[in-house]
Design a protein around this motif. Structure first.
Motif, mmCIF file in Angstrom:
data_model
loop_
_atom_site.group_PDB
_atom_site.id
_atom_site.type_symbol
_atom_site.label_atom_id
_atom_site.label_comp_id
_atom_site.label_asym_id
_atom_site.label_seq_id
_atom_site.Cartn_x
_atom_site.Cartn_y
_atom_site.Cartn_z
ATOM 1 N N ARG A 44 45.310 160.347 39.881
ATOM 2 C CA ARG A 44 45.201 159.096 40.618
ATOM 3 C C ARG A 44 46.442 158.900 41.484
ATOM 4 N N THR A 45 46.231 158.568 42.741
ATOM 5 C CA THR A 45 47.349 158.314 43.637
ATOM 6 C C THR A 45 47.796 156.868 43.498
ATOM 7 N N ALA A 46 49.042 156.652 43.115
ATOM 8 C CA ALA A 46 49.548 155.295 42.908
ATOM 9 C C ALA A 46 49.682 154.577 44.244
ATOM 10 N N SER A 47 49.431 153.264 44.236
ATOM 11 C CA SER A 47 49.618 152.456 45.432
ATOM 12 C C SER A 47 51.103 152.377 45.756
ATOM 13 N N LYS A 48 51.420 152.425 47.037
ATOM 14 C CA LYS A 48 52.813 152.326 47.450
ATOM 15 C C LYS A 48 53.327 150.907 47.251
ATOM 16 N N PRO A 49 54.650 150.749 47.165
ATOM 17 C CA PRO A 49 55.214 149.396 47.146
ATOM 18 C C PRO A 49 54.824 148.654 48.425
ATOM 19 N N ARG A 50 54.672 147.342 48.302
ATOM 20 C CA ARG A 50 54.394 146.510 49.474
ATOM 21 C C ARG A 50 55.444 145.411 49.558
ATOM 22 N N ILE A 51 55.899 145.138 50.771
ATOM 23 C CA ILE A 51 56.970 144.165 50.964
ATOM 24 C C ILE A 51 56.580 143.162 52.043
ATOM 25 N N ARG A 52 57.167 141.972 51.931
ATOM 26 C CA ARG A 52 56.984 140.933 52.942
ATOM 27 C C ARG A 52 58.290 140.150 53.034
ATOM 28 N N PHE A 53 58.582 139.635 54.218
ATOM 29 C CA PHE A 53 59.875 139.010 54.473
ATOM 30 C C PHE A 53 59.730 137.489 54.550
ATOM 31 N N VAL A 54 60.711 136.786 53.968
ATOM 32 C CA VAL A 54 60.672 135.328 53.859
ATOM 33 C C VAL A 54 62.014 134.760 54.303
ATOM 34 N N ASN A 55 61.972 133.627 55.005
ATOM 35 C CA ASN A 55 63.195 132.906 55.370
ATOM 36 C C ASN A 55 63.231 131.584 54.613
ATOM 37 N N ALA A 56 64.126 131.490 53.628
ATOM 38 C CA ALA A 56 64.316 130.250 52.874
ATOM 39 C C ALA A 56 65.750 129.743 53.018
ATOM 40 N N SER A 57 66.396 130.103 54.134
ATOM 41 C CA SER A 57 67.760 129.649 54.420
ATOM 42 C C SER A 57 67.693 128.425 55.326
ATOM 43 N N PRO A 58 68.021 127.230 54.816
ATOM 44 C CA PRO A 58 67.712 126.001 55.553
ATOM 45 C C PRO A 58 68.465 125.799 56.858
ATOM 46 N N ASP A 59 69.669 126.370 57.013
ATOM 47 C CA ASP A 59 70.392 126.149 58.269
ATOM 48 C C ASP A 59 70.271 127.334 59.225
ATOM 49 N N SER A 60 69.329 128.240 58.951
ATOM 50 C CA SER A 60 69.080 129.353 59.866
ATOM 51 C C SER A 60 68.108 128.907 60.960
ATOM 52 N N THR A 61 68.001 129.721 62.000
ATOM 53 C CA THR A 61 67.013 129.450 63.052
ATOM 54 C C THR A 61 65.864 130.445 62.924
ATOM 55 N N ALA A 62 66.086 131.682 63.360
ATOM 56 C CA ALA A 62 65.072 132.728 63.212
ATOM 57 C C ALA A 62 65.780 134.005 62.792
ATOM 58 N N LEU A 63 65.231 134.677 61.789
ATOM 59 C CA LEU A 63 65.917 135.814 61.182
ATOM 60 C C LEU A 63 65.246 137.139 61.511
ATOM 61 N N THR A 64 66.083 138.169 61.600
ATOM 62 C CA THR A 64 65.639 139.553 61.775
ATOM 63 C C THR A 64 66.034 140.347 60.539
ATOM 64 N N TYR A 65 65.075 141.090 59.990
ATOM 65 C CA TYR A 65 65.325 141.946 58.829
ATOM 66 C C TYR A 65 65.268 143.407 59.255
ATOM 67 N N SER A 66 66.216 144.190 58.738
ATOM 68 C CA SER A 66 66.234 145.630 59.000
ATOM 69 C C SER A 66 66.261 146.390 57.684
ATOM 70 N N ILE A 67 65.659 147.579 57.713
ATOM 71 C CA ILE A 67 65.693 148.497 56.578
ATOM 72 C C ILE A 67 66.239 149.825 57.074
ATOM 73 N N ASP A 68 67.310 150.280 56.445
ATOM 74 C CA ASP A 68 67.998 151.510 56.855
ATOM 75 C C ASP A 68 68.319 151.495 58.352
ATOM 76 N N GLY A 69 68.691 150.317 58.857
ATOM 77 C CA GLY A 69 69.129 150.190 60.237
ATOM 78 C C GLY A 69 68.033 149.980 61.259
ATOM 79 N N SER A 70 66.764 150.043 60.847
ATOM 80 C CA SER A 70 65.645 149.844 61.776
ATOM 81 C C SER A 70 65.008 148.481 61.541
ATOM 82 N N VAL A 71 64.755 147.749 62.623
ATOM 83 C CA VAL A 71 64.177 146.411 62.509
ATOM 84 C C VAL A 71 62.763 146.497 61.938
#
Length: 240
Positions: free
Chosen positions: A30-57
């Motif tokens: 059986r092939t295991a399902s890959k991890p799944r990720i989603r990004f959340v902004n819960a920082s109240p004084d932020s405006t709009a956030l960019t997330y990068s993984i290993d340097g890539s947006v």
């Protein structure tokens, strides 16, 4: 003739067992399902956030109390995670995150960009694990994220999410800042309060209607004494 019949039958059983042991017959592991990720902004004084993984947006333009549009598959591994303002040149935080097969993660920023003399309240990345398996029958599941901050000069306590009153039907208690608590409830309209653990101090109240089979993120966010949009609030977001 009987001996010939039983000899053939035994040969068939042997061959079937051999095929199974060797992965034959069109089968395979059986092939295991890959991890799944989603990004959340819960920082109240932020405006709009960019997330990068290993340097890539991976995701950008995520507003406060917003999420990226869907879950993404990643290979099971460890990664460098970072977050910054969309127009920023400096990371607000950078950490290493590890993801495993058949699991889902919410890569989330909590805390403040402008934390002043309180580094304990600084913006940081947390990656709580959740489960997107649909709840049974007429149930709903709620993941309660503690992103609420007390006013300047006051430590942020653990919180509870519960129905109002002395005998709540549903409650999850003692959630650390940046952590998640889990509730399974009957699909229905419910009122919840976020309050300081071990006290009757209520920080926010919200009424919401939950669907059968729904999975929700409840962000308990804002800053004590803050004006909108930084006021303390509970925000329910369906994530399945």
């Amino acid at each position: 003739m009987k001996m010939n019949f039983w000899w053939k039958a035994g040969l068939c059983v042997f061959l079937a067992a051999s095929l199974t042991a060797c992965g034959g017959g069109g089968g395979g592991g059986r092939t295991a399902s890959k991890p799944r990720i989603r990004f959340v902004n819960a920082s109240p004084d932020s405006t709009a956030l960019t997330y990068s993984i290993d340097g890539s947006v991976e995701a950008s333009a995520i507003p406060y109390l917003g999420l990226s549009d869907k879950f993404k598959d990643k290979d099971p591994d460890s990664y460098d995670l970072s977050v910054r303002e969309d127009a920023g040149s400096e990371d607000l935080d950078a950490v290493v995150g590890s993801f495993s097969n058949e699991k889902e993660y919410l890569i989330t920023t909590v805390g403040l960009e402008a934390y002043g003399a309180e580094p304990v309240k600084r913006a940081r990345i947390v990656s709580p694990e959740i489960d997107l398996t649909v709840p049974n029958g007429t149930k709903s599941r709620i993941y309660v994220l503690h992103g609420f901050l007390r006013a300047t000069g006051f430590d942020t306590p653990n919180i509870d999410l519960r129905n109002p009153g002395d005998n709540p039907q549903y409650k999850v208690e003692n959630i650390d800042f940046g952590s998640i608590g889990t509730l399974t409830i009957d699909a229905s309209t419910q009122t919840f309060v976020a309050r300081r653990t071990g006290t009757e101090s209520v920080y926010a109240t919200q009424t919401f209607t939950f669907d059968a089979g729904g999975i929700y993120l409840a962000i308990v966010g804002g800053i004590e004494g803050g004006s909108a949009p930084l006021d303390p609030k509970i925000t329910f977001i369906k994530i399945n």
